[in-house]
Design a protein around this motif. Structure first.
Motif, PDB file in Angstrom:
ATOM      1  N   LEU A  90     -26.021  71.291  17.434  1.00 22.23           N
ATOM      2  CA  LEU A  90     -27.572  70.032  17.105  1.00 22.23           C
ATOM      3  C   LEU A  90     -26.675  68.700  17.841  1.00 22.23           C
ATOM      4  CD1 LEU A  90     -26.989  70.713  13.237  1.00 22.23           C
ATOM      5  CD2 LEU A  90     -28.885  71.590  14.840  1.00 22.23           C
ATOM      6  N   GLY A  91     -26.475  69.236  19.360  1.00 21.54           N
ATOM      7  CA  GLY A  91     -26.571  67.693  19.936  1.00 21.54           C
ATOM      8  C   GLY A  91     -26.619  68.346  21.449  1.00 21.54           C
ATOM      9  N   HIS A  92     -27.398  68.407  21.320  1.00 18.07           N
ATOM     10  CA  HIS A  92     -27.724  68.894  22.846  1.00 18.07           C
ATOM     11  C   HIS A  92     -28.799  67.818  22.884  1.00 18.07           C
ATOM     12  CE1 HIS A  92     -26.027  72.732  23.766  1.00 18.07           C
ATOM     13  NE2 HIS A  92     -26.891  72.980  24.511  1.00 18.07           N
ATOM     14  N   ALA A  93     -29.221  67.536  22.396  1.00 21.42           N
ATOM     15  CA  ALA A  93     -30.619  66.649  23.009  1.00 21.42           C
ATOM     16  C   ALA A  93     -29.523  65.503  23.438  1.00 21.42           C
ATOM     17  CB  ALA A  93     -30.977  65.458  21.305  1.00 21.42           C
ATOM     18  N   LEU A  94     -28.585  64.992  23.373  1.00 17.05           N
ATOM     19  CA  LEU A  94     -27.855  64.500  24.804  1.00 17.05           C
ATOM     20  C   LEU A  94     -27.433  64.995  25.637  1.00 17.05           C
ATOM     21  CD1 LEU A  94     -25.253  62.198  24.622  1.00 17.05           C
ATOM     22  CD2 LEU A  94     -23.602  63.466  23.783  1.00 17.05           C
ATOM     23  N   PHE A  95     -27.341  65.875  25.740  1.00 12.50           N
ATOM     24  CA  PHE A  95     -27.308  65.740  27.738  1.00 12.50           C
ATOM     25  C   PHE A  95     -28.464  66.056  28.214  1.00 12.50           C
ATOM     26  CE2 PHE A  95     -24.504  69.026  25.437  1.00 12.50           C
ATOM     27  CZ  PHE A  95     -23.310  68.191  25.081  1.00 12.50           C
ATOM     28  N   PHE A  96     -29.906  66.736  27.407  1.00 16.77           N
ATOM     29  CA  PHE A  96     -31.119  66.272  27.963  1.00 16.77           C
ATOM     30  C   PHE A  96     -31.391  64.963  28.387  1.00 16.77           C
ATOM     31  CE2 PHE A  96     -35.973  65.443  27.349  1.00 16.77           C
ATOM     32  CZ  PHE A  96     -36.000  67.345  28.658  1.00 16.77           C
ATOM     33  N   ALA A  97     -30.789  64.055  27.655  1.00 11.44           N
ATOM     34  CA  ALA A  97     -31.485  62.314  27.208  1.00 11.44           C
ATOM     35  C   ALA A  97     -29.849  61.855  28.739  1.00 11.44           C
ATOM     36  CB  ALA A  97     -30.549  61.681  26.132  1.00 11.44           C
ATOM     37  N   ALA A  98     -29.015  63.378  28.731  1.00 11.61           N
ATOM     38  CA  ALA A  98     -28.104  62.250  30.184  1.00 11.61           C
ATOM     39  C   ALA A  98     -28.665  62.386  31.376  1.00 11.61           C
ATOM     40  CB  ALA A  98     -26.826  63.055  29.776  1.00 11.61           C
ATOM     41  N   GLY A  99     -29.517  63.344  30.673  1.00 13.79           N
ATOM     42  CA  GLY A  99     -30.179  64.097  32.564  1.00 13.79           C
ATOM     43  C   GLY A  99     -30.916  63.149  32.781  1.00 13.79           C
ATOM     44  N   MET A 100     -31.900  63.042  31.657  1.00 14.87           N
ATOM     45  CA  MET A 100     -33.099  62.241  32.015  1.00 14.87           C
ATOM     46  C   MET A 100     -32.607  60.504  32.264  1.00 14.87           C
ATOM     47  SD  MET A 100     -35.805  61.120  28.960  1.00 14.87           S
ATOM     48  CE  MET A 100     -37.000  62.374  29.133  1.00 14.87           C
ATOM     49  N   TYR A 101     -31.118  60.420  31.495  1.00 16.08           N
ATOM     50  CA  TYR A 101     -31.408  58.689  32.002  1.00 16.08           C
ATOM     51  C   TYR A 101     -30.577  58.481  32.987  1.00 16.08           C
ATOM     52  CZ  TYR A 101     -33.145  56.165  27.773  1.00 16.08           C
ATOM     53  OH  TYR A 101     -34.801  56.174  26.912  1.00 16.08           O
ATOM     54  N   GLY A 102     -29.783  59.286  33.708  1.00 19.14           N
ATOM     55  CA  GLY A 102     -28.558  59.531  34.770  1.00 19.14           C
ATOM     56  C   GLY A 102     -29.927  59.110  35.653  1.00 19.14           C
ATOM     57  N   LEU A 103     -31.085  59.670  35.655  1.00 21.64           N
ATOM     58  CA  LEU A 103     -31.627  60.275  36.736  1.00 21.64           C
ATOM     59  C   LEU A 103     -32.450  58.563  37.156  1.00 21.64           C
ATOM     60  CD1 LEU A 103     -33.968  62.919  38.678  1.00 21.64           C
ATOM     61  CD2 LEU A 103     -35.083  61.085  37.547  1.00 21.64           C
ATOM     62  N   GLY A 104     -33.196  58.958  35.597  1.00 26.65           N
ATOM     63  CA  GLY A 104     -34.111  57.607  35.402  1.00 26.65           C
ATOM     64  C   GLY A 104     -33.325  55.798  35.821  1.00 26.65           C
ATOM     65  N   LEU A 105     -32.694  55.709  35.407  1.00 30.20           N
ATOM     66  CA  LEU A 105     -31.552  54.758  35.717  1.00 30.20           C
ATOM     67  C   LEU A 105     -31.256  54.212  37.381  1.00 30.20           C
ATOM     68  CD1 LEU A 105     -29.897  53.969  31.809  1.00 30.20           C
ATOM     69  CD2 LEU A 105     -32.206  53.103  32.893  1.00 30.20           C
ATOM     70  N   ALA A 106     -31.071  55.554  37.292  1.00 32.77           N
ATOM     71  CA  ALA A 106     -30.494  55.314  39.072  1.00 32.77           C
ATOM     72  C   ALA A 106     -31.532  54.622  39.489  1.00 32.77           C
ATOM     73  CB  ALA A 106     -30.331  56.857  39.100  1.00 32.77           C
ATOM     74  N   ILE A 107     -32.150  55.386  39.426  1.00 34.31           N
ATOM     75  CA  ILE A 107     -33.741  55.030  39.989  1.00 34.31           C
ATOM     76  C   ILE A 107     -33.754  53.412  39.880  1.00 34.31           C
ATOM     77  CG2 ILE A 107     -36.673  55.414  40.223  1.00 34.31           C
ATOM     78  CD1 ILE A 107     -35.500  58.286  40.261  1.00 34.31           C
ATOM     79  N   LYS A 108     -34.320  52.949  38.329  1.00 33.54           N
ATOM     80  CA  LYS A 108     -34.632  51.935  37.697  1.00 33.54           C
ATOM     81  C   LYS A 108     -33.700  51.044  38.500  1.00 33.54           C
ATOM     82  CE  LYS A 108     -36.359  49.718  33.831  1.00 33.54           C
ATOM     83  NZ  LYS A 108     -34.947  48.494  33.527  1.00 33.54           N
ATOM     84  N   LEU A 109     -32.447  51.124  37.888  1.00 38.00           N
ATOM     85  CA  LEU A 109     -31.411  50.366  38.550  1.00 38.00           C
ATOM     86  C   LEU A 109     -30.889  49.944  39.927  1.00 38.00           C
ATOM     87  CD1 LEU A 109     -29.510  50.054  34.584  1.00 38.00           C
ATOM     88  CD2 LEU A 109     -31.911  48.516  35.507  1.00 38.00           C
ATOM     89  N   GLY A 110     -30.680  51.227  40.390  1.00 38.87           N
ATOM     90  CA  GLY A 110     -29.821  51.056  41.602  1.00 38.87           C
ATOM     91  C   GLY A 110     -30.447  51.211  42.657  1.00 38.87           C
ATOM     92  N   GLY A 111     -31.967  51.701  42.154  1.00 39.35           N
ATOM     93  CA  GLY A 111     -33.080  51.616  43.866  1.00 39.35           C
ATOM     94  C   GLY A 111     -32.674  53.030  44.202  1.00 39.35           C
ATOM     95  N   TRP A 112     -32.093  53.988  43.871  1.00 36.38           N
ATOM     96  CA  TRP A 112     -32.110  55.552  44.400  1.00 36.38           C
ATOM     97  C   TRP A 112     -33.283  56.274  44.857  1.00 36.38           C
ATOM     98  CZ3 TRP A 112     -26.806  58.273  42.351  1.00 36.38           C
ATOM     99  CH2 TRP A 112     -26.055  56.897  42.670  1.00 36.38           C
ATOM    100  N   ALA A 113     -33.397  56.825  45.715  1.00 33.61           N
ATOM    101  CA  ALA A 113     -34.246  57.968  46.153  1.00 33.61           C
ATOM    102  C   ALA A 113     -33.626  58.985  45.037  1.00 33.61           C
ATOM    103  CB  ALA A 113     -34.053  57.858  47.153  1.00 33.61           C
TER     104      ALA A 113
END
Length: 315
Positions: free
Chosen positions: A59-82
C-alpha cells in the motif's frame, strides 16, 4: 507450452499494434485520455509484478511513483537539467527508494508488510509537504514546455506524447511478458504459491522478493517520471494514499497475475469514473457498485476470469 507462448506474444503485440493504429482516428479528448491511461497502466504493470506475481500486497507504491515524478521534476526545476538526464534521476530515485524500503519492509510479512509500506508512503507524502519551499507542497509546480524536450521531440505535442506513452507501455508490457517466462519470474510465482516450499528447494526468497520490489518500484518510478514529463505537472496528490490504492484496484479489476490485466483494469476504471461523473455527482457510488459486482461475479478480475473459463493459455 510453445504454442501458448507464441499465442501470448501474438496477442500482446496485436494489442500494441491496435493502440498504435487507433491514435490516428481517435477524437482529441479520447486521444489524450488513452495516452494518460497507457502511462498509468505502466504503473499498474509494475505494481502487478509485486502483487499479482509475487503475492506481496503493498500500500506504498505511491512513494515510488512520486519518486520518479519528483526526481525528474526537481532535477529540471532546481537543477536546470535537460529532460534526458532528469529521467535518469527519476529512475534512480525510484530504484534507490525501492531497495531501501524493500530491505526494511521485507523483514515483515502479510498485513505487517502492507502497513509498513503504507507508513513509508505516508512519510514520503508528508516530506513533500514539509519541504514545500522546494516542492511547492499541495500546489505542485508546472514543468515548462521548453523543458519537455528530448533532442528534437516536443513531448508537449499531443501526437508525440501519445507515441512516447505507447513506447513506455509497450516496454513495460513486453518486459513483464518476457520476465514471467524466465527462471526469475517462475521463482516469483513459486513464492506467491508457496514461499516455504520455495525456500526448501534452495531459493533465497528474501533476495528474490527484494529484486521484485526493486523492479516494481523502478517501473512505477518510470511511469511517474513519464507522467510529469508528458503532462507537465508535478504535485503532492500523486504521493497520497489514493495513488497507492488505485494500482491495486486496476490490477484486481483487470486480473492480478495476468500481463494484460493491469491495462484492461486501468482502461475500464478510467472510463467508468469518467462516464459516471458525467451522469451524477455521486459517481464514486456507481464505481463502488460496479467494483462490488466484479468482486462477486469475476473474482479473478476481467481477464483472470477469461483465462479461467476460456483461454487457459493467457499469461
Amino acid at each position: 507450452m510453445r504454442g501458448g507462448g507464441a499465442r501470448a506474444w501474438t496477442l500482446h503485440l496485436a494489442v500494441l499494434v491496435l493502440l498504435l493504429a487507433v491514435q490516428f482516428v481517435l477524437p482529441a479528448y479520447h486521444h489524450g485520455n488513452l495516452a494518460r491511461i497507457m502511462v498509468l497502466a505502466s504503473y499498474a504493470v509494475g505494481y502487478n509484478i509485486l502483487f499479482g506475481y509475487t503475492g506481496l500486497l503493498s500500500l506504498g507504491h505511491a512513494l515510488f511513483f512520486a519518486a520518479g515524478m519528483y526526481g525528474l521534476g526537481l532535477a529540471i526545476k532546481l537543477g536546470g537539467w535537460a529532460a534526458g538526464p532528469a529521467i535518469v534521476a527519476g529512475l534512480g530515485a525510484g530504484l534507490l527508494l525501492s531497495l531501501a524500503v524493500g530491505a526494511l519492509a521485507l523483514r515483515t510479512s502479510g498485513v505487517a508488510f502492507m502497513i509498513v509500506t503504507l507508513m513509508f508512503a505516508q512519510a514520503g507524502y508528508l516530506a513533500i509537504l514539509y519541504f514545500g519551499a522546494f516542492t511547492r507542497g499541495d500546489e505542485g509546480f508546472v514543468i515548462p514546455r521548453e523543458a519537455r524536450m528530448i533532442m528534437w521531440l516536443d513531448l508537449a505535442d499531443a501526437a508525440t506524447r501519445y507515441f512516447v506513452a505507447l513506447a513506455l507501455f509497450a516496454l513495460c508490457l513486453l518486459f513483464c511478458l518476457w520476465l514471467m517466462r524466465q527462471p526469475l519470474g517462475r521463482a516469483l510465482i513459486a513464492i506467491r504459491e508457496n514461499e516455504e516450499r520455495t525456500e526448501m528447494l534452495g531459493y533465497d526468497t528474501f533476495r528474490l522478493k527484494l529484486v521484485a520490489v526493486a523492479i516494481s518500484g523502478t517501473m512505477s518510478a518510470a511511469a511517474g517520471a513519464a507522467y510529469a514529463l508528458l503532462f507537465g505537472y508535478v504535485g503532492a496528490s500523486f504521493a497520497a494514499v489514493q495513488y497507492s490504492i488505485l494500482p491495486l484496484l486496476w490490477v484486481l479489476v483487470g486480473g492480478a497475475g495476468t500481463v494484460l490485466g493491469p491495462f484492461l483494469g486501468t482502461l475500464f476504471m478510467f472510463y467508468l469514473i469518467d462516464i459516471a461523473s458525467g451522469l451524477t455527482t455521486a459517481y464514486m457510488m456507481i464505481a463502488g457498485v460496479v467494483l462490488v459486482m466484479i468482486t462477486l461475479f469475476a473474482r479473478s478480475g476481467l481477464l483472470g476470469e477469461a483465462r479461467r473459463r476460456l483461454w487457459g493459455w493467457l499469461p
